[in-house]
Structures are given as structure tokens and as C-alpha cells.
Design a protein around this motif. Sequence first.
Motif, PDB file in Angstrom:
ATOM      1  N   ILE A 133     -18.077 -35.333 -12.894  1.00  0.00           N
ATOM      2  CA  ILE A 133     -18.021 -35.973 -14.208  1.00  0.00           C
ATOM      3  C   ILE A 133     -16.944 -37.070 -14.171  1.00  0.00           C
ATOM      4  CG2 ILE A 133     -18.879 -34.025 -15.573  1.00  0.00           C
ATOM      5  CD1 ILE A 133     -15.986 -33.170 -16.050  1.00  0.00           C
ATOM      6  N   PRO A 134     -16.928 -37.983 -15.158  1.00  0.00           N
ATOM      7  CA  PRO A 134     -16.002 -39.118 -15.098  1.00  0.00           C
ATOM      8  C   PRO A 134     -14.529 -38.755 -14.874  1.00  0.00           C
ATOM      9  CG  PRO A 134     -17.613 -39.501 -16.807  1.00  0.00           C
ATOM     10  CD  PRO A 134     -17.870 -38.119 -16.306  1.00  0.00           C
ATOM     11  N   VAL A 135     -14.045 -37.708 -15.523  1.00  0.00           N
ATOM     12  CA  VAL A 135     -12.627 -37.376 -15.365  1.00  0.00           C
ATOM     13  C   VAL A 135     -12.308 -36.991 -13.914  1.00  0.00           C
ATOM     14  CG1 VAL A 135     -13.011 -35.013 -16.232  1.00  0.00           C
ATOM     15  CG2 VAL A 135     -10.715 -35.933 -16.175  1.00  0.00           C
ATOM     16  N   ILE A 136     -13.210 -36.251 -13.271  1.00  0.00           N
ATOM     17  CA  ILE A 136     -12.975 -35.845 -11.870  1.00  0.00           C
ATOM     18  C   ILE A 136     -13.194 -37.043 -10.947  1.00  0.00           C
ATOM     19  CG2 ILE A 136     -13.536 -34.176 -10.051  1.00  0.00           C
ATOM     20  CD1 ILE A 136     -12.217 -32.978 -12.600  1.00  0.00           C
ATOM     21  N   ASN A 137     -14.111 -37.917 -11.318  1.00  0.00           N
ATOM     22  CA  ASN A 137     -14.299 -39.161 -10.552  1.00  0.00           C
ATOM     23  C   ASN A 137     -13.014 -39.988 -10.526  1.00  0.00           C
ATOM     24  OD1 ASN A 137     -17.662 -39.711 -11.921  1.00  0.00           O
ATOM     25  ND2 ASN A 137     -16.998 -38.375 -10.261  1.00  0.00           N
ATOM     26  N   ARG A 138     -12.253 -39.951 -11.626  1.00  0.00           N
ATOM     27  CA  ARG A 138     -10.999 -40.715 -11.678  1.00  0.00           C
ATOM     28  C   ARG A 138      -9.973 -40.148 -10.697  1.00  0.00           C
ATOM     29  NH1 ARG A 138     -12.368 -40.955 -17.346  1.00  0.00           N
ATOM     30  NH2 ARG A 138     -10.852 -39.379 -18.001  1.00  0.00           N
ATOM     31  N   PHE A 139      -9.880 -38.823 -10.632  1.00  0.00           N
ATOM     32  CA  PHE A 139      -9.004 -38.194  -9.635  1.00  0.00           C
ATOM     33  C   PHE A 139      -9.417 -38.623  -8.217  1.00  0.00           C
ATOM     34  CE2 PHE A 139      -8.315 -34.815 -12.930  1.00  0.00           C
ATOM     35  CZ  PHE A 139      -6.936 -34.733 -12.893  1.00  0.00           C
ATOM     36  N   HIS A 140     -10.705 -38.525  -7.965  1.00  0.00           N
ATOM     37  CA  HIS A 140     -11.288 -38.850  -6.657  1.00  0.00           C
ATOM     38  C   HIS A 140     -10.969 -40.302  -6.273  1.00  0.00           C
ATOM     39  CE1 HIS A 140     -15.423 -39.442  -4.409  1.00  0.00           C
ATOM     40  NE2 HIS A 140     -14.398 -39.752  -3.651  1.00  0.00           N
ATOM     41  N   ALA A 141     -11.241 -41.230  -7.207  1.00  0.00           N
ATOM     42  CA  ALA A 141     -11.055 -42.662  -6.934  1.00  0.00           C
ATOM     43  C   ALA A 141      -9.598 -42.994  -6.628  1.00  0.00           C
ATOM     44  CB  ALA A 141     -11.537 -43.486  -8.127  1.00  0.00           C
ATOM     45  N   GLY A 142      -8.694 -42.476  -7.457  1.00  0.00           N
ATOM     46  CA  GLY A 142      -7.267 -42.759  -7.262  1.00  0.00           C
ATOM     47  C   GLY A 142      -6.755 -42.219  -5.943  1.00  0.00           C
ATOM     48  N   PHE A 143      -7.193 -41.002  -5.603  1.00  0.00           N
ATOM     49  CA  PHE A 143      -6.753 -40.360  -4.355  1.00  0.00           C
ATOM     50  C   PHE A 143      -7.157 -41.195  -3.140  1.00  0.00           C
ATOM     51  CE2 PHE A 143      -7.427 -37.030  -1.003  1.00  0.00           C
ATOM     52  CZ  PHE A 143      -6.095 -36.641  -0.870  1.00  0.00           C
ATOM     53  N   VAL A 144      -8.403 -41.637  -3.138  1.00  0.00           N
ATOM     54  CA  VAL A 144      -8.915 -42.454  -2.016  1.00  0.00           C
ATOM     55  C   VAL A 144      -8.146 -43.774  -1.922  1.00  0.00           C
ATOM     56  CG1 VAL A 144     -10.928 -43.764  -1.203  1.00  0.00           C
ATOM     57  CG2 VAL A 144     -11.222 -41.413  -2.016  1.00  0.00           C
ATOM     58  N   GLU A 145      -7.949 -44.444  -3.052  1.00  0.00           N
ATOM     59  CA  GLU A 145      -7.248 -45.739  -3.066  1.00  0.00           C
ATOM     60  C   GLU A 145      -5.815 -45.604  -2.559  1.00  0.00           C
ATOM     61  OE1 GLU A 145      -8.215 -49.044  -4.135  1.00  0.00           O
ATOM     62  OE2 GLU A 145     -10.166 -48.110  -3.801  1.00  0.00           O
ATOM     63  N   GLY A 146      -5.116 -44.586  -3.039  1.00  0.00           N
ATOM     64  CA  GLY A 146      -3.719 -44.390  -2.645  1.00  0.00           C
ATOM     65  C   GLY A 146      -3.575 -44.098  -1.161  1.00  0.00           C
ATOM     66  N   ALA A 147      -4.469 -43.234  -0.662  1.00  0.00           N
ATOM     67  CA  ALA A 147      -4.427 -42.878   0.763  1.00  0.00           C
ATOM     68  C   ALA A 147      -4.696 -44.098   1.641  1.00  0.00           C
ATOM     69  CB  ALA A 147      -5.448 -41.779   1.052  1.00  0.00           C
ATOM     70  N   LYS A 148      -5.700 -44.888   1.263  1.00  0.00           N
ATOM     71  CA  LYS A 148      -6.069 -46.062   2.074  1.00  0.00           C
ATOM     72  C   LYS A 148      -5.031 -47.180   1.978  1.00  0.00           C
ATOM     73  CE  LYS A 148     -10.899 -45.254   2.785  1.00  0.00           C
ATOM     74  NZ  LYS A 148     -12.284 -45.639   2.601  1.00  0.00           N
ATOM     75  N   ALA A 149      -4.259 -47.181   0.886  1.00  0.00           N
ATOM     76  CA  ALA A 149      -3.221 -48.208   0.731  1.00  0.00           C
ATOM     77  C   ALA A 149      -2.155 -48.063   1.816  1.00  0.00           C
ATOM     78  CB  ALA A 149      -2.572 -48.100  -0.647  1.00  0.00           C
ATOM     79  N   VAL A 150      -1.864 -46.812   2.200  1.00  0.00           N
ATOM     80  CA  VAL A 150      -0.813 -46.607   3.211  1.00  0.00           C
ATOM     81  C   VAL A 150      -1.379 -46.349   4.609  1.00  0.00           C
ATOM     82  CG1 VAL A 150       0.973 -45.847   1.613  1.00  0.00           C
ATOM     83  CG2 VAL A 150      -0.579 -44.145   2.568  1.00  0.00           C
ATOM     84  N   ASN A 151      -2.672 -45.991   4.681  1.00  0.00           N
ATOM     85  CA  ASN A 151      -3.311 -45.806   5.984  1.00  0.00           C
ATOM     86  C   ASN A 151      -4.800 -46.145   5.864  1.00  0.00           C
ATOM     87  OD1 ASN A 151      -4.375 -45.066   8.423  1.00  0.00           O
ATOM     88  ND2 ASN A 151      -3.772 -42.915   8.335  1.00  0.00           N
ATOM     89  N   PRO A 152      -5.140 -47.433   6.134  1.00  0.00           N
ATOM     90  CA  PRO A 152      -6.547 -47.868   5.993  1.00  0.00           C
ATOM     91  C   PRO A 152      -7.510 -47.085   6.882  1.00  0.00           C
ATOM     92  CG  PRO A 152      -5.067 -49.754   6.290  1.00  0.00           C
ATOM     93  CD  PRO A 152      -4.257 -48.521   6.559  1.00  0.00           C
ATOM     94  N   ASP A 153      -6.991 -46.453   7.954  1.00  0.00           N
ATOM     95  CA  ASP A 153      -7.859 -45.731   8.888  1.00  0.00           C
ATOM     96  C   ASP A 153      -7.979 -44.245   8.562  1.00  0.00           C
ATOM     97  OD1 ASP A 153      -8.243 -48.067  10.395  1.00  0.00           O
ATOM     98  OD2 ASP A 153      -6.333 -47.741  11.434  1.00  0.00           O
ATOM     99  N   ILE A 154      -7.364 -43.803   7.475  1.00  0.00           N
ATOM    100  CA  ILE A 154      -7.392 -42.379   7.133  1.00  0.00           C
ATOM    101  C   ILE A 154      -8.831 -41.908   6.910  1.00  0.00           C
ATOM    102  CG2 ILE A 154      -7.189 -42.634   4.603  1.00  0.00           C
ATOM    103  CD1 ILE A 154      -5.039 -40.110   6.382  1.00  0.00           C
ATOM    104  N   GLU A 155      -9.127 -40.694   7.365  1.00  0.00           N
ATOM    105  CA  GLU A 155     -10.462 -40.115   7.155  1.00  0.00           C
ATOM    106  C   GLU A 155     -10.366 -39.170   5.954  1.00  0.00           C
ATOM    107  OE1 GLU A 155     -13.474 -37.215   9.576  1.00  0.00           O
ATOM    108  OE2 GLU A 155     -12.260 -38.589  10.792  1.00  0.00           O
ATOM    109  N   ILE A 156     -11.236 -39.377   4.968  1.00  0.00           N
ATOM    110  CA  ILE A 156     -11.159 -38.579   3.738  1.00  0.00           C
ATOM    111  C   ILE A 156     -12.472 -37.823   3.519  1.00  0.00           C
ATOM    112  CG2 ILE A 156     -10.685 -38.621   1.247  1.00  0.00           C
ATOM    113  CD1 ILE A 156      -9.421 -41.454   1.750  1.00  0.00           C
ATOM    114  N   LYS A 157     -12.377 -36.507   3.559  1.00  0.00           N
ATOM    115  CA  LYS A 157     -13.560 -35.682   3.288  1.00  0.00           C
ATOM    116  C   LYS A 157     -13.576 -35.340   1.801  1.00  0.00           C
ATOM    117  CE  LYS A 157     -14.165 -33.709   7.877  1.00  0.00           C
ATOM    118  NZ  LYS A 157     -15.385 -34.445   8.188  1.00  0.00           N
ATOM    119  N   VAL A 158     -14.739 -35.467   1.183  1.00  0.00           N
ATOM    120  CA  VAL A 158     -14.868 -35.232  -0.264  1.00  0.00           C
ATOM    121  C   VAL A 158     -15.972 -34.226  -0.531  1.00  0.00           C
ATOM    122  CG1 VAL A 158     -15.461 -36.297  -2.483  1.00  0.00           C
ATOM    123  CG2 VAL A 158     -14.061 -37.555  -0.835  1.00  0.00           C
ATOM    124  N   LYS A 159     -15.666 -33.251  -1.385  1.00  0.00           N
ATOM    125  CA  LYS A 159     -16.694 -32.267  -1.760  1.00  0.00           C
ATOM    126  C   LYS A 159     -16.529 -31.888  -3.236  1.00  0.00           C
ATOM    127  CE  LYS A 159     -19.649 -28.725  -1.136  1.00  0.00           C
ATOM    128  NZ  LYS A 159     -21.050 -28.888  -0.828  1.00  0.00           N
TER     129      LYS A 159
END
Length: 310
Positions: A133-159
Motif C-alpha cells: 500500500i502507499p504508506v509501505i511503498n514510501r518506506f520502500h522507496a526511501g530505503f532504496v534511495e538512501g542506500a544507493k546514495a552511499v553505495n550505488p552498487d548495493i544489492e537490495i532484496k525486497v519482499k
Amino acid sequence: MVTDVGGVDDKSFNQSAWEGVQAYGKEHDLKKGDGGFDYLQSKSDADYDSNLNALLRRDFNLIYGIGFMMEDAIAAVAEENPDNNFAIIDAEVKADNVVSVLFKEQEGAYLAGVAAAKMSKSGKIGFVGGVDIPVINRFHAGFVEGAKAVNPDIEIKVKYTGAFDKADLGKVTANSMYSSGVDVIFHAAGATGNGVFSEAKERKKKDPNANIWVIGVDADQYEEGKVDDKTNVTLTSMLKGVNTAVVDISNKAKNGEFPGGETLTYGLAEDGVKLADSRGAIPEDVQTVIDEYKEKIAKGEIKVPEKAEK
């Protein structure tokens, strides 16, 4: 207040709201029960309407619906009861007798992503969501953006587990992620996330040297990560000020200033989301990087998206 299916003791979202209701009650010398404050627990979405109506019959002045899943129920009950005040957390209901409370989860989750990417030794991190749902999508989106900001090569598994009240699903998902080399998992899954902690603690017990971490959500979940007196798998938690918002709105209502018809949004700048004290789990140099990003987001220099690419 009416909980969603995660329950009032989910160590997370509902619990934080209930703590806010209790804090308001204590501040005004009210007791739990009729004439004071109370909650009803929803075991399934079929309970939302009946629980809201049960509280209406008991003459409560302000009733909170906790969670996006309660949007339709609050909208219907508010329309039928125009003289009563309602608040919905994590959704928007356009009605003069409803205040809608939203959070910029993506901003706090961005910091969680920075922390996860900086603390990962394997270069693999994971996100375990509840319902898609949208609220959980916001958590998901922010987490991915923050991780990639400091490590563009980071591998992120999502479930997405599809549930907020299934600890067993959280445990199975975490098992699969940790087994694949993920060493930091951020959960935004309510009581389902309790299973993520169970799995992490079991692994840490078996191998005390393993780099295994969980990032909690909504409330400070440090206690959930306790393996023994010296060991804890909680890296930090992304705090969401549901309790603060509940106290704030309740006091406004008491003072005749109920913000009906408004949508209140709490982000990093409003101290509505933040990371909990890591109790030393996050080293100073990493904390400095997190703080730098926090400042940039609060100032508006970084705009965090609300949806991740799937």
C-alpha cells in the motif's frame, strides 16, 4: 482508538498510537474506560465498522482509526456521524469532521537506507514490507534511495509479505534473505516484523560473530533485538511520531481547535520521522554521514520519492 489488525501490542505502529492516547489521558487525569480513553482491537478488517460504532455509542468525543486500511471505514462512519470528530492515521479522508495524519516515511527510511548500506559487509541488504500500500511503498522507496546514495552498487532484496500480523511470514522471509547473504534487513511490516527479529536473534545466537542486523520501524525496537545482556541485533529504528501526533491533535480538539478537514503531514523537518539512538551500534563516522543527509533532506536539498521502481 481502533487498531488495525496488527494489534495494540505490535511493538510498532498501533502501540505507538496507543501510547499517545495514554499520554494524553495521563496529562488530563483521565482513566481508561468510559468517560476517559480506550481502544478496541480489530482482528480483521471486518471489525473496523463495528469497533468504530461501538466507540461512538460510548460517547467518545474523538475517535482515531489507526492505519491506511481503515480509510473506507472512517469515511463511511464520519459521513453518518457529522457531529463526531475522527482522525485517520496514514490515509486521507476528505470530510469536515475528520483530520488526516500523514508522515513522510520516505525521509526517515532514506536515513535507514544510508545506515544499512554503510553497515553492510556483504553489499546485500533487504526490505521486508507488510501489505503493498502507499504508506509501505514510501518506506520502500526511501530505503532504496538512501542506500544507493552511499553505495550505488548495493544489492537490495525486497519482499512484501502481504500481512501486518503474521510473524511466521516475517521469519520465513528473513531466513531466505539472510541465507542469500543479506546482512541488514529493514522491516516495515508491523507485527509481521517481529518474525524478522526472531530469525536474526536465532542466527546471532548460533554465530555471535555474524554481521546480522535488523532496522526496526515506527517505535524504538531496541528491546526486540535483545539476544542476551551483551548482544543486540537492532541496528536502529525508524521512528514515526504517531504518539506525538495523537497527543497534539487530541489537545487541539480539547481546546476547541480540532483541525477537521485538514491533512497534517509530519516529516524530518517537523521531527515527525527520525532514526532512534543506535546505542553505539552505528560508529561515529557512519553517524556523521547519516546526519549530513538528514540535514539535506530537512532543508529540502534532497527530495525523496514516494514510490520505488519495482
